[in-house]
Scaffold this active site. Structure first.
Site, PDB file in Angstrom:
ATOM      1  N   GLU A  62      -0.567 -53.318 -52.521  1.00 22.06           N
ATOM      2  CA  GLU A  62      -0.998 -52.604 -51.315  1.00 22.06           C
ATOM      3  C   GLU A  62      -2.513 -52.640 -51.113  1.00 22.06           C
ATOM      4  OE1 GLU A  62       1.467 -51.642 -53.234  1.00 22.06           O
ATOM      5  OE2 GLU A  62       3.069 -50.702 -52.074  1.00 22.06           O
TER       6      GLU A  62
ATOM      7  N   GLU B 293       8.564 -50.304 -55.520  1.00 17.15           N
ATOM      8  CA  GLU B 293       8.838 -48.856 -55.557  1.00 17.15           C
ATOM      9  C   GLU B 293      10.345 -48.571 -55.520  1.00 17.15           C
ATOM     10  OE1 GLU B 293       5.975 -48.146 -52.326  1.00 17.15           O
ATOM     11  OE2 GLU B 293       5.124 -46.589 -53.608  1.00 17.15           O
TER      12      GLU B 293
END
Ligand code: 3H9
Length: 678
Positions: free
Chosen positions: A125, A105
């Site tokens: 994730e 990210e």
């Protein structure tokens, strides 16, 4: 103390460098330091472009998982990332190692991304029961399209630099050894060009134009999505990117992320993450001991197990000599290994060259003397103490001193086997699970005399061959099979008392196992170990064999199978079981699914507690690692011991009492004092 974040000035380009070992996790200090460094760089007119990179083994490997569940201290990651993305000077992420989760990210918030050829990028994730929480689900689809984003975010597997370049996640691949210089040059080349921001990208048009894409993905990946809250939330978050403006999508992602963070599934999966890493450490062994070099492996027995075991080493580039008693057994075994490799190659998982490379490392022999120069010899012969002792006596004589001798036994006493040699310190159990080339679990059985360097070498080797290893003590069935045994006993008892065998399987399927015990029996073959006398019937399995119901291979076992191997419950089998139960004097009654579940699973917890009581597992989480990797226990519950903690040990004990099942002292005292296993 070295600062976590430092800057380097290269004329008009500023490099912001993070060093937060071991994996540059985005801890509070890193988030804060990054934000401050960017703000300072933006205020300095002499700086025209910025590079963000990391020292050490990797780019940021994600948020700091150890901070999860604790009160968060700002800035949160998305605040730092918004400052990066809003910058009016080009910001370049320079990626090496693994840019994962929050790390990926960070890269997405930068205006450009360059990486070395060995770099990997991903949003894993979901493997922690979460979704990206710093706008990854909103930026990625806008940058690489919905189809690519779904596969990365919902699938969770990282992609290699080359693939990242192909889909537009990387802008350039730079020199493996010149990332620092190349990224600065790249950044300088972007000065004065219009800034490209991922959040303003339009690649997600594929999902806007064709909203069916989401349902198609769901159907195609139904198995991977079943029972996993995070995967379903991840899909919804990416969908939001096609239905809402960016800022709204980010809000939606945050809501889903925070909800998942509190979920039992995510807590369980985060437990598993640390459990797997803890399992790699061996109690009372100095991890810095010198290892025994393993350059050549011997495997005794070319049956299903031996062949599968050999394939692990061959695939990792380690030469193997495989031994059998008879030429035809050797030919048969090695031809099956070839078939397995070729099947994998047809599926596109390995190339034809890799098949030949692996098999080129294989030597076949009928002569024990050919094992003389092996550094590790693994015995995978018939499960009989006498046979194993004979084999170990023989290898002890011919194999060089200092080599490790391992048994693949699944139940037998490794100490007794070791006594058949003059080097018990070099003997241990290496228990692989079938199919041995695929199943991740390896039980490393620590004998009374096994040397520390032998254990450490095997633990390290397990990583080389891609296994997850757990150390077990010497006891009947070690950790995994020992706990399977009470479950099997209950499964049989339940169907004798009147439970439908398909209900027993379904209870485990609904719990999240890939298969129940009776489906498993059909798959393995009901006639394994059968005496072949149809008139001698002392078990249900023998009764099925007498009715020529041998399992999937004969089209019928516990279930009837159609051409496509779909199973259907059989009235004939229900009657066979009923007759057998009547003959044995069992009264039949209706049994609820709840009772089935409790009677299958609680006794496993009790056995796990006994294993801990006797010190046969190093810790409760090791047991969880065994069951998740070797027996299909659903990851999202964290394994049997964490599951028991979640259900509550008092509840487990009460359930065992209700069903008149044994409760060991360790379990009852933990329950009484309100403790947990983990
Ligand atoms: C996330 O990023 C959420 C965000 O979207 C949003 C936030 C708002 N944190 O595996 P190793 C430790 S979620 C803390 O043996 P390798 C690990 O416990 C995160 N610690 O090394 C171990 O400690 P110890 C998304 C971490 O070389 C040591 O580092 N990211 C973290 O075989 C070495 O680890 C992931 O899910 C962490 N993030 O593999 C990536 N990661 O020595 C998770 C590792 O005390 N990490 N540690 O046992 C990995 O996949 C592997 O660790 C990696 C290195 C591939 C990086």
């Amino acid at each position: 103390m070295k600062p976590i974040i430092r800057t380097e000035r290269h004329k008009d380009v500023l490099a912001i460098i993070t060093e937060n070992p071991p994996v540059n996790a985005l801890s509070q200090q890193v988030r804060q330091g990054l934000k401050e460094s960017i703000v300072q760089a933006l205020e300095d007119d002499s700086i025209k472009a910025i590079v963000i990179r990391c020292d050490g083994q990797t780019f940021f490997a994600g948020a700091d998982i150890t901070e999860f569940g604790k009160p968060s201290i700002g800035p949160i990651l998305s605040e730092t990332l918004d400052v990066i993305e809003a910058a009016e000077k080009p910001v370049v992420a320079a990626v090496h190692g693994t840019a994962l989760g929050g790390g990926c990210e960070v890269a997405l918030a930068c205006h450009y991304r360059v990486g070395v050829p060995s770099a990997k990028l991903g949003l894993p994730e979901v493997k922690l029961g979460l979704i990206p929480g710093a706008a990854g689900t909103q930026r990625l689809p806008r940058l690489v399209g919905v189809e690519n984003a779904l596969s990365i975010i919902v699938g969770g597997a990282p992609i290699l630099a080359e693939k990242a370049l192909e889909i537009g996640l990387l802008d350039a691949i730079v020199g493996e050894d010149s990332l620092a210089a190349d990224s600065i040059a790249f950044a300088r080349a972007q000065i004065a060009k219009p800034i490209k921001r991922s959040s303003e990208g339009v690649a997600h048009q594929d999902g806007i134009k064709n909203p069916d894409l989401f349902d198609e993905f769901r159907t195609k990946n139904a198995r991977g999505l079943r029972g996993f809250e995070a995967q379903n939330a991840a899909l919804n978050a990416v969908k939001a990117a096609t239905e809402m403006p960016y800022n709204e999508g980010v809000k939606k992602e945050r809501e889903l992320f925070l909800e998942l963070m509190q979920s039992t599934q995510s807590k369980a999966m985060r437990h598993y993450f640390f459990a797997e890493r803890a399992a790699g450490k061996i109690d009372n062994v100095d991890p810095s001991l010198p290892l025994i070099p393993v350059k050549k492996v011997g495997v005794i027995g070319a049956g299903t197990m031996g062949g599968g075991i050999a394939m692990n080493f061959l695939s990792s580039g380690i030469p193997v000599t495989i031994l059998e008693m008879q030429q035809n057994a050797l030919d048969h075994g090695t031809s099956i290994m070839r078939k397995n490799y070729e099947r994998t190659s047809r599926k596109g998982r390995i190339t034809v060259e890799q098949v030949e490379q692996a098999l080129g490392l294989l030597t076949q022999t009928l002569d024990y003397k050919d094992l003389a120069d092996c550094d590790l010899v693994i015995e995978a012969v018939y499960e009989s103490m006498d046979v194993k002792k004979q084999v170990f006596g023989k290898i002890d004589k011919v194999v060089k001193q200092g080599a490790i001798l391992a048994s693949n036994t699944s139940y037998l006493n490794v100490d007794e086997i070791a006594q058949a040699t003059k080097r018990p310190g070099y003997v241990l159990g290496l228990h692989f699970f079938s199919p041995a080339n695929i199943m991740k679990l390896l039980e490393i059985v620590r004998g009374a005399e096994t040397r520390d360097d032998v254990l450490l070498t095997c633990m390290q080797l397990s990583k080389t061959i891609g296994k997850v290893a757990v150390v077990a003590g010497v006891c009947d069935g070690f950790i995994g099979n020992r706990m399977l045994s009470p479950r099997q006993q209950q499964a049989t008892a339940l169907i004798l008392e009147g439970a439908n065998y398909w209900d027993v399987d379904d209870v485990l399927l609904e719990f999240g196992f890939p298969m129940g015990p009776f489906q498993m029996a059909d798959l393995a073959g009901i006639d394994i170990g059968w005496h072949r006398d149809p008139f001698k019937v002392s078990t249900i399995r023998e009764a099925l064999c007498s009715a020529e119901r041998f399992g999937q291979k004969s089209g019928k076992g516990f279930y009837d199978y159609d051409e496509a191997r779909n199973r259907a419950p059989s009235e004939e089998v229900k009657a066979i079981i009923g007759d057998f139960a009547a003959k044995e004097g069992h009264k039949q009654r209706t049994i609820s699914k709840e009772e089935i579940r409790e009677r299958l699973l609680y006794p496993m917890v009790n056995e796990g507690a006994k294993i801990l009581e006797e010190g046969m597992a190093q810790c409760a989480s090791d047991i969880d690692v065994v069951w998740i990797n070797g027996y299909g226990w659903p990851l999202q519950t964290g394994g049997p011991m964490l599951w028991a903690d979640t259900v509550g040990l008092k509840t487990v004990v009460a359930g065992l009492n209700t069903h008149n099942l044994p409760i060991c002292d360790y379990l009852s005292s933990k329950a009484e004092s309100g403790e947990t296993f983990n």
